[in-house]
Scaffold this motif. Structure first.
Motif, PDB file in Angstrom:
ATOM      1  N   ALA A   1     -14.520   5.623 -34.632  1.00 50.91           N
ATOM      2  CA  ALA A   1     -14.491   6.022 -36.039  1.00 50.91           C
ATOM      3  C   ALA A   1     -13.388   7.047 -36.227  1.00 50.91           C
ATOM      4  CB  ALA A   1     -15.838   6.612 -36.459  1.00 50.91           C
ATOM      5  N   LEU A   2     -12.782   7.029 -37.385  1.00 46.72           N
ATOM      6  CA  LEU A   2     -11.696   7.956 -37.710  1.00 46.72           C
ATOM      7  C   LEU A   2     -11.956   8.556 -39.085  1.00 46.72           C
ATOM      8  CD1 LEU A   2      -8.721   9.072 -37.412  1.00 46.72           C
ATOM      9  CD2 LEU A   2      -7.975   6.931 -38.472  1.00 46.72           C
ATOM     10  N   VAL A   3     -11.796   9.877 -39.186  1.00 46.46           N
ATOM     11  CA  VAL A   3     -11.901  10.554 -40.482  1.00 46.46           C
ATOM     12  C   VAL A   3     -10.693  11.468 -40.648  1.00 46.46           C
ATOM     13  CG1 VAL A   3     -13.227  12.167 -41.898  1.00 46.46           C
ATOM     14  CG2 VAL A   3     -14.425  10.605 -40.366  1.00 46.46           C
ATOM     15  N   ILE A   4      -9.973  11.311 -41.736  1.00 47.45           N
ATOM     16  CA  ILE A   4      -8.884  12.242 -42.065  1.00 47.45           C
ATOM     17  C   ILE A   4      -9.140  12.754 -43.480  1.00 47.45           C
ATOM     18  CG2 ILE A   4      -6.389  12.538 -42.385  1.00 47.45           C
ATOM     19  CD1 ILE A   4      -5.966  10.143 -40.544  1.00 47.45           C
ATOM     20  N   HIS A   5      -9.124  14.073 -43.650  1.00 46.78           N
ATOM     21  CA  HIS A   5      -9.383  14.647 -44.986  1.00 46.78           C
ATOM     22  C   HIS A   5      -8.338  15.711 -45.265  1.00 46.78           C
ATOM     23  CE1 HIS A   5     -11.500  15.803 -48.566  1.00 46.78           C
ATOM     24  NE2 HIS A   5     -12.553  15.073 -48.271  1.00 46.78           N
ATOM     25  N   ARG A   6      -7.759  15.647 -46.461  1.00 47.54           N
ATOM     26  CA  ARG A   6      -6.743  16.622 -46.839  1.00 47.54           C
ATOM     27  C   ARG A   6      -7.328  17.752 -47.666  1.00 47.54           C
ATOM     28  NH1 ARG A   6      -2.085  13.669 -49.835  1.00 47.54           N
ATOM     29  NH2 ARG A   6      -1.158  15.746 -49.675  1.00 47.54           N
ATOM     30  N   TYR A   7      -6.579  18.854 -47.753  1.00 39.67           N
ATOM     31  CA  TYR A   7      -6.921  19.944 -48.658  1.00 39.67           C
ATOM     32  C   TYR A   7      -5.631  20.403 -49.322  1.00 39.67           C
ATOM     33  CZ  TYR A   7      -5.161  22.774 -44.787  1.00 39.67           C
ATOM     34  OH  TYR A   7      -4.371  23.295 -43.792  1.00 39.67           O
ATOM     35  N   GLY A   8      -5.780  21.294 -50.304  1.00 42.49           N
ATOM     36  CA  GLY A   8      -4.599  21.804 -51.004  1.00 42.49           C
ATOM     37  C   GLY A   8      -4.342  21.041 -52.292  1.00 42.49           C
ATOM     38  N   ARG A   9      -3.082  21.006 -52.700  1.00 45.02           N
ATOM     39  CA  ARG A   9      -2.708  20.436 -53.993  1.00 45.02           C
ATOM     40  C   ARG A   9      -2.359  18.959 -53.856  1.00 45.02           C
ATOM     41  NH1 ARG A   9       0.472  23.103 -58.533  1.00 45.02           N
ATOM     42  NH2 ARG A   9       1.405  21.346 -59.656  1.00 45.02           N
ATOM     43  N   LEU A  10      -2.974  18.124 -54.691  1.00 44.33           N
ATOM     44  CA  LEU A  10      -2.714  16.678 -54.637  1.00 44.33           C
ATOM     45  C   LEU A  10      -2.424  16.141 -56.031  1.00 44.33           C
ATOM     46  CD1 LEU A  10      -5.038  17.218 -52.220  1.00 44.33           C
ATOM     47  CD2 LEU A  10      -4.778  14.748 -52.025  1.00 44.33           C
ATOM     48  N   GLN A  11      -1.469  15.248 -56.121  1.00 49.25           N
ATOM     49  CA  GLN A  11      -1.099  14.621 -57.392  1.00 49.25           C
ATOM     50  C   GLN A  11      -1.952  13.371 -57.640  1.00 49.25           C
ATOM     51  OE1 GLN A  11       1.191  16.182 -59.309  1.00 49.25           O
ATOM     52  NE2 GLN A  11       1.166  17.682 -57.645  1.00 49.25           N
ATOM     53  N   PRO A  12      -2.095  12.976 -58.920  1.00 48.20           N
ATOM     54  CA  PRO A  12      -2.795  11.718 -59.215  1.00 48.20           C
ATOM     55  C   PRO A  12      -2.180  10.552 -58.432  1.00 48.20           C
ATOM     56  CG  PRO A  12      -2.415  12.926 -61.238  1.00 48.20           C
ATOM     57  CD  PRO A  12      -1.686  13.674 -60.155  1.00 48.20           C
ATOM     58  N   GLY A  13      -3.029   9.712 -57.881  1.00 49.41           N
ATOM     59  CA  GLY A  13      -2.575   8.572 -57.092  1.00 49.41           C
ATOM     60  C   GLY A  13      -2.455   8.864 -55.608  1.00 49.41           C
ATOM     61  N   GLU A  14      -2.384  10.157 -55.240  1.00 47.06           N
ATOM     62  CA  GLU A  14      -2.279  10.496 -53.817  1.00 47.06           C
ATOM     63  C   GLU A  14      -3.598  10.243 -53.093  1.00 47.06           C
ATOM     64  OE1 GLU A  14      -0.028  13.819 -51.929  1.00 47.06           O
ATOM     65  OE2 GLU A  14      -0.008  14.587 -53.971  1.00 47.06           O
ATOM     66  N   ALA A  15      -3.496   9.932 -51.808  1.00 50.65           N
ATOM     67  CA  ALA A  15      -4.691   9.722 -50.987  1.00 50.65           C
ATOM     68  C   ALA A  15      -5.290  11.071 -50.595  1.00 50.65           C
ATOM     69  CB  ALA A  15      -4.349   8.915 -49.747  1.00 50.65           C
ATOM     70  N   ILE A  16      -6.589  11.232 -50.862  1.00 51.53           N
ATOM     71  CA  ILE A  16      -7.314  12.455 -50.514  1.00 51.53           C
ATOM     72  C   ILE A  16      -7.793  12.403 -49.073  1.00 51.53           C
ATOM     73  CG2 ILE A  16      -9.383  13.835 -50.999  1.00 51.53           C
ATOM     74  CD1 ILE A  16      -9.353  12.563 -53.830  1.00 51.53           C
ATOM     75  N   MET A  17      -8.292  11.244 -48.702  1.00 50.25           N
ATOM     76  CA  MET A  17      -8.916  11.120 -47.381  1.00 50.25           C
ATOM     77  C   MET A  17      -9.006   9.650 -47.001  1.00 50.25           C
ATOM     78  SD  MET A  17     -11.872   9.683 -48.445  1.00 50.25           S
ATOM     79  CE  MET A  17     -12.823   9.882 -46.923  1.00 50.25           C
ATOM     80  N   MET A  18      -9.330   9.413 -45.758  1.00 53.63           N
ATOM     81  CA  MET A  18      -9.590   8.043 -45.317  1.00 53.63           C
ATOM     82  C   MET A  18     -10.607   8.052 -44.188  1.00 53.63           C
ATOM     83  SD  MET A  18      -6.436   6.909 -42.820  1.00 53.63           S
ATOM     84  CE  MET A  18      -7.464   5.594 -42.125  1.00 53.63           C
ATOM     85  N   VAL A  19     -11.311   6.958 -44.060  1.00 58.01           N
ATOM     86  CA  VAL A  19     -12.123   6.729 -42.867  1.00 58.01           C
ATOM     87  C   VAL A  19     -11.799   5.324 -42.362  1.00 58.01           C
ATOM     88  CG1 VAL A  19     -14.005   8.188 -43.747  1.00 58.01           C
ATOM     89  CG2 VAL A  19     -14.156   5.705 -43.978  1.00 58.01           C
ATOM     90  N   ALA A  20     -12.004   5.111 -41.082  1.00 58.03           N
ATOM     91  CA  ALA A  20     -11.913   3.770 -40.510  1.00 58.03           C
ATOM     92  C   ALA A  20     -13.015   3.638 -39.469  1.00 58.03           C
ATOM     93  CB  ALA A  20     -10.542   3.529 -39.878  1.00 58.03           C
ATOM     94  N   THR A  21     -13.578   2.456 -39.373  1.00 60.62           N
ATOM     95  CA  THR A  21     -14.632   2.183 -38.397  1.00 60.62           C
ATOM     96  C   THR A  21     -14.334   0.851 -37.718  1.00 60.62           C
ATOM     97  OG1 THR A  21     -15.956   1.059 -40.086  1.00 60.62           O
ATOM     98  CG2 THR A  21     -16.442   3.386 -39.680  1.00 60.62           C
ATOM     99  N   ALA A  22     -14.721   0.749 -36.449  1.00 58.07           N
ATOM    100  CA  ALA A  22     -14.557  -0.506 -35.710  1.00 58.07           C
ATOM    101  C   ALA A  22     -15.847  -0.808 -34.984  1.00 58.07           C
ATOM    102  CB  ALA A  22     -13.411  -0.384 -34.712  1.00 58.07           C
ATOM    103  N   ALA A  23     -16.289  -2.056 -35.085  1.00 59.76           N
ATOM    104  CA  ALA A  23     -17.528  -2.477 -34.426  1.00 59.76           C
ATOM    105  C   ALA A  23     -17.401  -3.930 -34.015  1.00 59.76           C
ATOM    106  CB  ALA A  23     -18.713  -2.309 -35.371  1.00 59.76           C
ATOM    107  N   ALA A  24     -18.304  -4.355 -33.144  1.00 58.33           N
ATOM    108  CA  ALA A  24     -18.305  -5.764 -32.743  1.00 58.33           C
ATOM    109  C   ALA A  24     -18.533  -6.624 -33.977  1.00 58.33           C
ATOM    110  CB  ALA A  24     -19.397  -6.021 -31.700  1.00 58.33           C
ATOM    111  N   HIS A  25     -19.484  -6.217 -34.799  1.00 60.51           N
ATOM    112  CA  HIS A  25     -19.864  -7.046 -35.940  1.00 60.51           C
ATOM    113  C   HIS A  25     -19.594  -6.355 -37.271  1.00 60.51           C
ATOM    114  CE1 HIS A  25     -21.560  -9.946 -33.211  1.00 60.51           C
ATOM    115  NE2 HIS A  25     -22.152  -8.960 -32.575  1.00 60.51           N
ATOM    116  N   ARG A  26     -19.338  -7.203 -38.241  1.00 62.28           N
ATOM    117  CA  ARG A  26     -18.934  -6.782 -39.571  1.00 62.28           C
ATOM    118  C   ARG A  26     -19.905  -5.829 -40.245  1.00 62.28           C
ATOM    119  NH1 ARG A  26     -19.725  -9.869 -44.565  1.00 62.28           N
ATOM    120  NH2 ARG A  26     -20.905 -11.375 -43.354  1.00 62.28           N
ATOM    121  N   LYS A  27     -21.201  -6.136 -40.198  1.00 62.17           N
ATOM    122  CA  LYS A  27     -22.168  -5.338 -40.948  1.00 62.17           C
ATOM    123  C   LYS A  27     -22.204  -3.900 -40.443  1.00 62.17           C
ATOM    124  CE  LYS A  27     -23.636  -8.421 -43.911  1.00 62.17           C
ATOM    125  NZ  LYS A  27     -23.350  -8.241 -45.368  1.00 62.17           N
ATOM    126  N   ASP A  28     -22.062  -3.720 -39.132  1.00 59.49           N
ATOM    127  CA  ASP A  28     -22.055  -2.358 -38.581  1.00 59.49           C
ATOM    128  C   ASP A  28     -20.802  -1.598 -39.003  1.00 59.49           C
ATOM    129  OD1 ASP A  28     -24.516  -2.506 -37.258  1.00 59.49           O
ATOM    130  OD2 ASP A  28     -23.604  -3.536 -35.558  1.00 59.49           O
TER     131      ASP A  28
END
Lengths: 155, 83, 155, 83
Positions: free
Chosen positions: C75-102
């Motif tokens: 699993a990956l989590v990246i979260h920003r702080y500070g000043r952000l403009q409209p349309g900019e990415a605030i954060m992201m997560v990613a997950t990997a598993a054997a199966h889709r539902k997990d």
């Protein structure tokens, strides 16, 4: 909304970047990538057969349904066919919506429909065997759940 | 009526070919299957378990009761496994 | 498993590509990106405050919980702080598993916990106003649903 | 006991500063809040609605009954809005 069927590998990073770059009202983007998995360590490659006359229209229809059902700003479906090695990406979807829950539900819905309503058939080939991947009862159950959810909301 | 019939995945493998043009007066998909099964053991094996067979008429998923009026293409295949 | 807190923008496509490149047993990768949304057309920028002493550990803990609960490969989590403009990415997560539902459930779970348990506070600034974004009752309800689901499964 | 107290978001804005070192004998978080509220109108405004206040003791989320034994850092803030 956007659908593609292709034999060649796709560039996930470029696809998602292009998908995100055109958004104007979305706060949430979800993507899913399906990879060829080698559970037993004996998979040589996967072969994906499809129904060329029908595939593109089926993907387009599924994507349009997801856009309408969840009020998505945009949806993208890319699905490959032909010979794929373990670890290669088979397909991807991306969804964009104002709110997170719609983007997640849209991607989940797309996947449930792709599993059972897009005309692809997977064959797993190892040194000693060649096996068509069987559809699972739970795949149909997943589709039925979306229909009963709609019926419940509309009633 | 002249039809293009397409076969995919293990249905194709059992029938022995992926496509054929076929002359029939079958009124429904079920009638067409009955005709095909009578042709040879490959077709009989392909259609032995109808619960494992899906059909599309003119590239739309349908069921075995679907009439074959004015249709040009019928496709038989196992349950799909996309995604 | 992997967590990052940063003021600078991140390259979503590059992050997901790197994330995918190390997988060995996963057939499903889900990612989520949250973007600054300007619903009213009057947002000048968003400012995100955080609790530096606590943030990284909180993200790490949330990611570890998701990995364990859903058997994720990563699993990956990246979260920003500070000043952000409209349309900019605030954060992201990613997950990997054997199966889709997990993979889907893991990403959804991560997002529910990040919303209410990661020490970030968002302020929306327009020409005329500065408003702290309020937490929603439904955010707490979403967390409670994960707990009661666990309790039901374990009982 | 000497504590670092941290304030975030609108709690910080109402209190008027983001951090202070504070000498107290408060036994619990609730006792500490009572002391702070008595100091001036800014603190009173910050803590006027305790249902809107969250607290972390030594960087772990906790509740108002949490004892302040051997702790070094207490932080007050509104409900978090990450994601």
């Amino acid at each position: 909304m956007l659908a593609r069927v292709q034999e060649a590998a796709f560039d996930f990073a470029a696809e998602v970047t292009a998908f995100q770059s055109t958004l104007t009202r979305s706060g949430a983007v979800v993507s899913f990538t399906g990879l060829v998995r080698d559970d037993t360590g004996s998979l040589d490659h996967m072969f994906i057969e499809h129904y060329p006359g029908m595939t593109y229209a089926a993907l387009q229809k599924i994507a349009d349904q997801a856009v309408e059902k969840f009020g998505l700003e945009k949806a993208l479906v890319i699905h490959r066919y032909g010979r794929l090695q373990p670890g290669e990406a088979i397909m991807m979807v991306a969804t964009a919506a104002a709110h997170r829950k719609d983007a997640f539900a849209g991607a989940d819905y797309l996947m449930d429909y792709l599993k059972s309503r897009a005309p692809f058939w997977k064959k797993e080939l190892s040194k000693d065997s060649a096996t068509w991947v069987a559809a699972k009862d739970q795949d149909e159950a997943a589709l039925a759940a979306w229909s009963s959810e709609s019926a419940a909301k509309e009633s | 009526m002249k039809l293009d019939i397409l076969y995919f995945a293990w249905v194709r493998e059992r029938v022995g070919h992926s496509q054929e043009t076929y002359e029939t007066s079958a009124a429904t998909v079920a009638d067409l299957i009955a005709e095909l099964v009578a042709r040879d053991a490959g077709y009989a094996a392909a259609f032995a378990d109808l619960s494992a067979i899906c059909v599309a008429v003119d590239q739309e998923l349908c069921d075995f009761n679907t009439p074959l009026i004015d249709c040009r293409e019928v496709a038989f295949f196992p349950p799909m496994t996309g995604g």
